[in-house]
Scaffold this active site. Structure first.
Site, PDB file in Angstrom:
ATOM      1  N   LYS A   1       0.867  -1.194   0.000  1.00 10.16           N
ATOM      2  CA  LYS A   1       0.000   0.000   0.000  1.00 10.16           C
ATOM      3  C   LYS A   1       0.897   1.236   0.000  1.00 10.16           C
ATOM      4  O   LYS A   1       1.747   1.389   0.871  1.00 10.16           O
ATOM      5  CB  LYS A   1      -0.912   0.017   1.222  1.00 10.16           C
ATOM      6  CG  LYS A   1      -1.836   1.245   1.240  1.00 10.16           C
ATOM      7  CD  LYS A   1      -2.866   1.136   2.335  1.00 10.16           C
ATOM      8  CE  LYS A   1      -2.433   1.755   3.639  1.00 10.16           C
ATOM      9  NZ  LYS A   1      -2.432   3.226   3.651  1.00 10.16           N
TER      10      LYS A   1
ATOM     11  N   ASP B   1      -3.445   4.331  -1.857  1.00 12.65           N
ATOM     12  CA  ASP B   1      -4.402   4.772  -0.832  1.00 12.65           C
ATOM     13  C   ASP B   1      -4.406   6.292  -0.732  1.00 12.65           C
ATOM     14  O   ASP B   1      -3.800   6.875   0.159  1.00 12.65           O
ATOM     15  CB  ASP B   1      -3.998   4.128   0.504  1.00 12.65           C
ATOM     16  CG  ASP B   1      -5.011   4.405   1.603  1.00 12.65           C
ATOM     17  OD1 ASP B   1      -6.177   4.694   1.276  1.00 12.65           O
ATOM     18  OD2 ASP B   1      -4.629   4.308   2.786  1.00 12.65           O
TER      19      ASP B   1
ATOM     20  N   LYS C   1      -7.362   8.046  -0.735  1.00 14.91           N
ATOM     21  CA  LYS C   1      -8.619   8.426  -0.069  1.00 14.91           C
ATOM     22  C   LYS C   1      -9.228   9.692  -0.688  1.00 14.91           C
ATOM     23  O   LYS C   1      -9.414  10.719  -0.031  1.00 14.91           O
ATOM     24  CB  LYS C   1      -8.400   8.615   1.432  1.00 14.91           C
ATOM     25  CG  LYS C   1      -7.993   7.337   2.151  1.00 14.91           C
ATOM     26  CD  LYS C   1      -8.019   7.505   3.655  1.00 14.91           C
ATOM     27  CE  LYS C   1      -7.716   6.224   4.403  1.00 14.91           C
ATOM     28  NZ  LYS C   1      -6.318   5.775   4.305  1.00 14.91           N
TER      29      LYS C   1
ATOM     30  N   ASP D   1     -13.796  14.683  -3.221  1.00 15.86           N
ATOM     31  CA  ASP D   1     -13.938  16.017  -3.834  1.00 15.86           C
ATOM     32  C   ASP D   1     -15.240  16.032  -4.629  1.00 15.86           C
ATOM     33  O   ASP D   1     -15.996  15.064  -4.594  1.00 15.86           O
ATOM     34  CB  ASP D   1     -12.716  16.310  -4.729  1.00 15.86           C
ATOM     35  CG  ASP D   1     -12.418  17.798  -4.827  1.00 15.86           C
ATOM     36  OD1 ASP D   1     -13.386  18.595  -4.915  1.00 15.86           O
ATOM     37  OD2 ASP D   1     -11.242  18.177  -4.819  1.00 15.86           O
TER      38      ASP D   1
ATOM     39  N   THR E   1     -10.823   3.828  10.988  1.00 15.04           N
ATOM     40  CA  THR E   1     -10.745   3.054  12.237  1.00 15.04           C
ATOM     41  C   THR E   1     -10.133   3.876  13.376  1.00 15.04           C
ATOM     42  O   THR E   1     -10.124   3.447  14.517  1.00 15.04           O
ATOM     43  CB  THR E   1      -9.927   1.762  12.037  1.00 15.04           C
ATOM     44  OG1 THR E   1      -8.724   2.098  11.365  1.00 15.04           O
ATOM     45  CG2 THR E   1     -10.680   0.738  11.234  1.00 15.04           C
TER      46      THR E   1
ATOM     47  N   ARG F   1       2.671  -0.384  10.830  1.00 16.25           N
ATOM     48  CA  ARG F   1       3.685  -0.392  11.880  1.00 16.25           C
ATOM     49  C   ARG F   1       4.041  -1.745  12.480  1.00 16.25           C
ATOM     50  O   ARG F   1       5.224  -1.969  12.764  1.00 16.25           O
ATOM     51  CB  ARG F   1       3.303   0.640  12.957  1.00 16.25           C
ATOM     52  CG  ARG F   1       3.476   2.067  12.446  1.00 16.25           C
ATOM     53  CD  ARG F   1       2.735   3.073  13.283  1.00 16.25           C
ATOM     54  NE  ARG F   1       1.287   2.980  13.082  1.00 16.25           N
ATOM     55  CZ  ARG F   1       0.401   3.775  13.664  1.00 16.25           C
ATOM     56  NH1 ARG F   1       0.812   4.719  14.490  1.00 16.25           N
ATOM     57  NH2 ARG F   1      -0.890   3.632  13.429  1.00 16.25           N
TER      58      ARG F   1
HETATM   59  O1  C5P Z   1       0.581   1.342  11.064  1.00 12.27           O
HETATM   60  P1  C5P Z   1      -0.827   0.857  10.899  1.00 12.27           P
HETATM   61  O2  C5P Z   1      -0.945  -0.652  10.789  1.00 12.27           O
HETATM   62  O3  C5P Z   1      -1.762   1.459  11.901  1.00 12.27           O
HETATM   63  O4  C5P Z   1      -1.252   1.419   9.486  1.00 12.27           O
HETATM   64  C1  C5P Z   1      -2.554   1.359   9.045  1.00 12.27           C
HETATM   65  C2  C5P Z   1      -2.606   1.836   7.632  1.00 12.27           C
HETATM   66  O5  C5P Z   1      -3.943   1.684   7.207  1.00 12.27           O
HETATM   67  C3  C5P Z   1      -2.233   3.294   7.418  1.00 12.27           C
HETATM   68  O6  C5P Z   1      -1.510   3.393   6.210  1.00 12.27           O
HETATM   69  C4  C5P Z   1      -3.561   4.011   7.287  1.00 12.27           C
HETATM   70  O7  C5P Z   1      -3.510   5.094   6.395  1.00 12.27           O
HETATM   71  C5  C5P Z   1      -4.459   2.922   6.750  1.00 12.27           C
HETATM   72  N1  C5P Z   1      -5.839   3.027   7.189  1.00 12.27           N
HETATM   73  C6  C5P Z   1      -6.825   3.005   6.253  1.00 12.27           C
HETATM   74  N2  C5P Z   1      -8.124   3.124   6.626  1.00 12.27           N
HETATM   75  C7  C5P Z   1      -8.464   3.193   7.884  1.00 12.27           C
HETATM   76  C8  C5P Z   1      -7.464   3.171   8.866  1.00 12.27           C
HETATM   77  C9  C5P Z   1      -6.151   3.074   8.475  1.00 12.27           C
HETATM   78  O8  C5P Z   1      -6.532   2.907   5.069  1.00 12.27           O
HETATM   79  N3  C5P Z   1      -9.741   3.222   8.199  1.00 12.27           N
END
Ligand code: C5P
Length: 233
Positions: free
Chosen positions: A32, A59, A61, A64, A118, A209
């Site tokens: 990603k 990603d 997101k 607009d 999340t 992470r």
């Molecule tokens: O480091 P971590 O495992 O928390 O990274 C989560 C990844 O998932 C980040 O790149 C964040 O941008 C992405 N994310 C997402 N949608 C969410 C929560 C997190 O795409 N609802």
């Protein structure tokens, strides 16, 4: 589309990203690329990462007005990524415009709609964003909107998957972030383990992470992949 672990390459620079990816030589994990790296390095980072043979989940997101989104996805189509995110809260017209932009360019990029981040708790959604329908019903409703607008799937927390699969169909792709292998929540209000995400019916889990900051990232990736199951590419 199969299932598996997607590594979130949340690095500031290309150098850091490739130092990390060097360790995965030959494994070709699904990667990603998010805003941090994309906005710092520009679209060329995608070309370079693609040369490693990995699939790419871009990603960005998007959120607009429909006209801008349509032109944007038409341009993104040329980048040849496997998946692209946009916010379901941008509304049906925006999602349909995103699809139209890709279709104009004959793109096979999958469109994945983010439901509710999340990192947002039920209390924040109610008190700060003034959304009073309840987290689960909002996520389900956004997923149904996404399905109606021909999105290929959604991003949501593993806690919300079962209802979504029941309502939107088993082939509607669910990508779940907020995954932790131990009690290390970071900034996610709703987090779960790979095993939980697997049993909840997630097609992909996005893990940043827990892999990128691990002492042995490849071992962490293998461990998480084994727990989640699926194909390791
Ligand atoms: O480091 P971590 O495992 O928390 O990274 C989560 C990844 O998932 C980040 O790149 C964040 O941008 C992405 N994310 C997402 N949608 C969410 C929560 C997190 O795409 N609802």
């Amino acid at each position: 589309m199969n299932r598996g672990v997607i590594i979130a390459c949340d690095f500031a620079t290309k150098t850091e990203c490739f130092q990390f990816l060097e360790q995965f030589r030959g494994l070709k994990p699904f990667l990603k690329i998010g805003m941090e790296l994309f906005y710092n390095e520009g679209p060329s980072i995608l070309e370079e990462v693609k040369k490693t043979g990995s699939r790419i989940f871009l990603d960005l997101k998007l959120h607009d007005i429909p006209n801008t989104i349509k032109k944007t996805t038409k341009n993104i189509a040329e980048l040849g990524v496997d998946m692209l995110t946009l916010h379901a809260s941008g509304g049906s017209e925006m999602m349909l415009a995103a699809k139209e932009g890709l279709e104009t360019a004959n793109s096979s990029t999958l469109l994945i709609a983010v439901t509710i981040l999340t990192s947002l708790s039920a209390a924040t959604i109610r008190q700060e964003l003034l959304i009073h329908s309840g987290l689960n019903s909002v996520v389900l409703h956004y997923s149904q909107n996404a399905k109606k607008c021909k999105m290929d799937g959604i991003v949501c927390s593993p806690f919300e998957i079962q209802k979504i699969k029941q309502n939107c169909g088993s082939d509607f792709i669910v990508v779940a972030p907020g995954i932790r292998v131990e009690d290390n929540v970071n900034d996610h209000a709703r987090m779960s383990t790979p095993d939980f995400a697997k049993h909840a019916g997630s097609d992909f889990i996005v893990v940043g992470r827990p892999i990128t900051t691990a002492l042995d990232p490849v071992a962490a990736y293998n461990h998480i992949s084994n727990e989640f199951g699926g194909v390791k590419t």
